[in-house]
Motif scaffolding. Structure first.
Motif, PDB file in Angstrom:
ATOM      1  N   UNK A  37     -10.826 -15.492  17.935  1.00  0.00           N
ATOM      2  CA  UNK A  37     -11.926 -16.462  17.557  1.00  0.00           C
ATOM      3  C   UNK A  37     -11.838 -17.294  18.676  1.00  0.00           C
ATOM      4  N   UNK A  38     -12.494 -18.492  18.603  1.00  0.00           N
ATOM      5  CA  UNK A  38     -12.655 -19.437  19.698  1.00  0.00           C
ATOM      6  C   UNK A  38     -11.061 -20.119  20.200  1.00  0.00           C
ATOM      7  N   UNK A  39     -10.123 -20.129  19.045  1.00  0.00           N
ATOM      8  CA  UNK A  39      -8.899 -20.804  19.240  1.00  0.00           C
ATOM      9  C   UNK A  39      -8.099 -19.323  18.563  1.00  0.00           C
ATOM     10  N   UNK A  40      -8.022 -18.412  19.650  1.00  0.00           N
ATOM     11  CA  UNK A  40      -7.170 -17.234  18.849  1.00  0.00           C
ATOM     12  C   UNK A  40      -5.681 -17.574  19.080  1.00  0.00           C
ATOM     13  N   UNK A  41      -4.792 -16.930  18.308  1.00  0.00           N
ATOM     14  CA  UNK A  41      -3.377 -17.135  18.214  1.00  0.00           C
ATOM     15  C   UNK A  41      -2.633 -16.107  17.628  1.00  0.00           C
ATOM     16  N   UNK A  42      -1.371 -16.068  17.787  1.00  0.00           N
ATOM     17  CA  UNK A  42      -0.437 -15.165  17.030  1.00  0.00           C
ATOM     18  C   UNK A  42       0.195 -15.900  15.902  1.00  0.00           C
ATOM     19  N   UNK A  43       0.322 -15.348  14.754  1.00  0.00           N
ATOM     20  CA  UNK A  43       1.067 -15.750  13.533  1.00  0.00           C
ATOM     21  C   UNK A  43       2.122 -14.916  13.247  1.00  0.00           C
ATOM     22  N   UNK A  44       3.195 -15.012  13.689  1.00  0.00           N
ATOM     23  CA  UNK A  44       4.465 -14.080  13.467  1.00  0.00           C
ATOM     24  C   UNK A  44       5.254 -14.643  12.162  1.00  0.00           C
ATOM     25  N   UNK A  45       5.120 -14.260  11.124  1.00  0.00           N
ATOM     26  CA  UNK A  45       5.640 -14.597   9.873  1.00  0.00           C
ATOM     27  C   UNK A  45       5.689 -13.554   8.770  1.00  0.00           C
ATOM     28  N   UNK A  46       5.551 -12.183   9.352  1.00  0.00           N
ATOM     29  CA  UNK A  46       5.430 -11.307   8.058  1.00  0.00           C
ATOM     30  C   UNK A  46       6.711 -10.211   8.390  1.00  0.00           C
ATOM     31  N   UNK A  47       7.154  -9.670   7.406  1.00  0.00           N
ATOM     32  CA  UNK A  47       8.038  -8.731   7.145  1.00  0.00           C
ATOM     33  C   UNK A  47       7.923  -7.351   7.274  1.00  0.00           C
ATOM     34  N   UNK A  48       6.596  -6.919   7.032  1.00  0.00           N
ATOM     35  CA  UNK A  48       6.096  -5.814   7.090  1.00  0.00           C
ATOM     36  C   UNK A  48       4.635  -5.538   7.594  1.00  0.00           C
ATOM     37  N   UNK A  49       4.398  -4.239   8.336  1.00  0.00           N
ATOM     38  CA  UNK A  49       3.095  -4.134   8.535  1.00  0.00           C
ATOM     39  C   UNK A  49       2.108  -4.131   7.461  1.00  0.00           C
ATOM     40  N   UNK A  50       2.633  -3.931   6.247  1.00  0.00           N
ATOM     41  CA  UNK A  50       1.828  -3.688   5.086  1.00  0.00           C
ATOM     42  C   UNK A  50       1.474  -4.911   4.562  1.00  0.00           C
TER      43      UNK A  50
END
Length: 94
Positions: A37-50
Protein backbone atom coordinates in the motif's frame (compact mmCIF):
# COMPACT_ATOMS: atom_id res chain seq x y z
CA UNK A 1 40.17 29.42 -1.11
CA UNK A 2 41.17 26.78 1.42
CA UNK A 3 37.87 26.83 3.26
CA UNK A 4 35.92 26.63 0.00
CA UNK A 5 37.95 23.60 -1.07
CA UNK A 6 37.47 21.98 2.33
CA UNK A 7 33.72 22.62 2.22
CA UNK A 8 33.55 21.11 -1.26
CA UNK A 9 35.41 17.96 -0.10
CA UNK A 10 33.14 17.58 2.94
CA UNK A 11 30.01 18.01 0.79
CA UNK A 12 31.31 15.42 -1.67
CA UNK A 13 31.97 12.91 1.12
CA UNK A 14 28.50 13.41 2.56
CA UNK A 15 26.83 12.94 -0.80
CA UNK A 16 28.96 9.90 -1.69
CA UNK A 17 27.72 7.92 1.32
CA UNK A 18 24.72 5.68 0.68
CA UNK A 19 21.53 5.91 2.62
CA UNK A 20 21.21 3.56 5.59
CA UNK A 21 18.10 1.46 6.08
CA UNK A 22 16.87 -0.02 9.32
CA UNK A 23 16.28 -3.75 9.62
CA UNK A 24 12.63 -4.37 8.78
CA UNK A 25 12.42 -7.98 9.97
CA UNK A 26 11.97 -8.91 13.64
CA UNK A 27 14.21 -11.93 14.35
CA UNK A 28 11.90 -13.14 17.15
CA UNK A 29 9.31 -14.80 14.88
CA UNK A 30 9.74 -17.25 11.98
CA UNK A 31 7.09 -15.75 9.64
CA UNK A 32 6.46 -12.20 8.39
CA UNK A 33 3.54 -10.59 6.59
CA UNK A 34 4.39 -7.98 3.98
CA UNK A 35 1.61 -5.40 3.76
CA UNK A 36 1.37 -3.49 0.47
CA UNK A 37 0.00 0.00 0.00
CA UNK A 38 1.02 3.65 0.24
CA UNK A 39 2.83 2.86 3.50
CA UNK A 40 4.09 -0.69 3.05
CA UNK A 41 5.71 -2.52 5.94
CA UNK A 42 6.61 -5.93 7.33
CA UNK A 43 4.75 -7.37 10.30
CA UNK A 44 6.84 -10.16 11.82
CA UNK A 45 4.81 -11.69 14.64
CA UNK A 46 3.53 -15.00 13.30
CA UNK A 47 4.47 -18.48 14.42
CA UNK A 48 3.55 -20.29 11.19
CA UNK A 49 2.71 -19.62 7.55
CA UNK A 50 -0.82 -20.93 8.12
CA UNK A 51 -1.44 -18.41 10.90
CA UNK A 52 -0.11 -15.57 8.76
CA UNK A 53 -2.14 -16.58 5.70
CA UNK A 54 -5.31 -16.85 7.78
CA UNK A 55 -4.85 -13.29 9.04
CA UNK A 56 -3.86 -11.97 5.59
CA UNK A 57 -7.22 -12.92 4.00
CA UNK A 58 -8.90 -9.84 2.53
CA UNK A 59 -5.80 -7.69 2.85
CA UNK A 60 -3.28 -6.59 0.29
CA UNK A 61 -0.54 -8.69 1.86
CA UNK A 62 1.59 -11.79 1.47
CA UNK A 63 3.36 -14.08 3.93
CA UNK A 64 7.00 -15.17 3.85
CA UNK A 65 9.55 -16.98 5.95
CA UNK A 66 11.62 -14.53 8.00
CA UNK A 67 15.18 -14.60 6.61
CA UNK A 68 16.58 -13.26 9.91
CA UNK A 69 14.98 -15.87 12.17
CA UNK A 70 17.77 -18.00 13.68
CA UNK A 71 17.49 -21.60 12.55
CA UNK A 72 17.83 -24.09 15.39
CA UNK A 73 20.13 -27.00 14.74
CA UNK A 74 19.02 -30.40 16.03
CA UNK A 75 20.92 -31.36 19.15
CA UNK A 76 22.45 -34.76 19.68
CA UNK A 77 21.22 -36.66 22.69
CA UNK A 78 23.76 -36.70 25.48
CA UNK A 79 24.56 -39.94 27.17
CA UNK A 80 25.02 -43.54 26.11
CA UNK A 81 23.56 -44.64 22.82
CA UNK A 82 22.69 -48.20 23.73
CA UNK A 83 21.85 -49.71 27.08
CA UNK A 84 21.79 -53.32 28.06
CA UNK A 85 18.12 -54.08 28.81
CA UNK A 86 18.86 -56.50 31.62
CA UNK A 87 21.56 -54.71 33.63
CA UNK A 88 20.96 -51.13 32.45
CA UNK A 89 24.66 -50.68 31.66
CA UNK A 90 26.00 -49.15 28.49
CA UNK A 91 26.95 -51.57 25.77
CA UNK A 92 30.61 -51.54 24.74
CA UNK A 93 31.38 -49.63 21.56
CA UNK A 94 32.23 -51.85 18.60
Amino acid sequence: MRSARRALVVAGLLLAGGSARAQTFDPSYPVCMQIYGPVGYFDCRYGSLEQCRYLAVGRSASCMVNPYFPQRKPTRPRGPRHQDRISGRSAPAS
